[in-house]
Scaffold this motif. Sequence first.
Motif, PDB file in Angstrom:
ATOM      1  N   LYS A  42       0.828  -1.203   0.000  1.00  0.00           N
ATOM      2  CA  LYS A  42       0.000   0.000   0.000  1.00  0.00           C
ATOM      3  C   LYS A  42       0.860   1.251   0.000  1.00  0.00           C
ATOM      4  O   LYS A  42       0.601   2.212  -0.730  1.00  0.00           O
TER       5      LYS A  42
ATOM      6  N   VAL B  39      -5.933  -4.015  -1.913  1.00  0.00           N
ATOM      7  CA  VAL B  39      -4.749  -3.550  -2.657  1.00  0.00           C
ATOM      8  C   VAL B  39      -5.100  -3.338  -4.133  1.00  0.00           C
ATOM      9  O   VAL B  39      -4.711  -2.338  -4.748  1.00  0.00           O
TER      10      VAL B  39
ATOM     11  N   LEU C  15      -6.922  -0.155  -4.579  1.00  0.00           N
ATOM     12  CA  LEU C  15      -6.004   0.977  -4.453  1.00  0.00           C
ATOM     13  C   LEU C  15      -5.143   1.124  -5.717  1.00  0.00           C
ATOM     14  O   LEU C  15      -4.968   2.233  -6.261  1.00  0.00           O
TER      15      LEU C  15
END
Length: 339
Positions: free
Chosen positions: A2, A57, A60
């Motif tokens: 991240k 993830v 993102l």
Amino acid sequence: MKEKLQQIVEIGVNEIAAADDLKKLDEIRVKYLGKAGELTQILRGMKDVPAEDRREVGALANTVRESIEKALTEKLCVLENAKLAADMEKERVDITEPSQGVKKGALHPLTRFNNKFMDICVAMGFTVVQGPEVETDYYNFEALNVPKNHPARDMQDTFFITDNILLRSQTSNMQVRCMETMKPPFKIVCPGRVYRNDSDSSHSPIFNQFEALVVDENIGLKDLMLMIKEILKRLFGEDVKMRVRPSYFPFTEPSIEIDATCQMCQGKGCSLCKGSGFSEVFGAGVVNPKVLEMSGIDSTKYSGFAFGPGIDRSVMVTNKIPNIKYLFRNDLRFLKQMR
Ligand code: DAH
């Protein structure tokens, strides 16, 4: 992971903001989104992310990619607009600059003179006709009372194409063609090119004549001379003087030669008119009854008169042109002086 993605957005967006040309911007695109780009690598490595984190993830990573793509697109737009503006600035045309002026053409002096003569004749009721420049011996000579071997043929050194076909040596061919086809009374005028084997400073193998013919009842020499005087006035001005000399043409009887005030010296006397103040303008005459009859016109009822000026000589004299060839060379340096 991240954090890495977070870093990519921050650095990437900053780099994009700092890019100041299209080449740099493209390098940044390749760096993140190219085949071996940082973000591409991460997206490709998603399968190694533990299953429970993958969703978060992944989301993102997509957001990061969208942010980078958006920043790239926006910047591309800004840089392209800037380039366009710079190019337009470079090519700017100053519309307030004074122009070089529009170059106007003008009619050729022969055309102008011809038009003037035609206008005068049309105002007098003449019909303008045109006819062939390649003509038969009959229309150019025989029907005008110039049979084969007649000495008058020597007056016009003619270009023959065959024994019977020639380049017309005079526009008088149109007298015959009109008499054959038109019903009297009529008045015709025919402008056109004629050809003779002649060449010096005042003769050209091609030159321009025109022919006027009037056929009616009870007309003769007096009417011819009055009409010519009127035409000369309208052509050269009210003060023009006219002189008439006897002459000979096989197709007219009597035949006359018309002289008018020399347009070079306005009658004062010069080398062109050999001090006489007059120059020859054209031949004319009362149509020979034999010519009327050959074309089917009853000469006991009708008579006619005709005249046939060459216009090149008049144009030369009125414009003080020393050599007739100037009229045909189309040299702009000469023509510009004639406007
Ligand atoms: N065709 C004559 C020539 O070229 C000029 C001429 C003379 C025409 C008398 C005429 C005329 O119509 O009546 O020399």
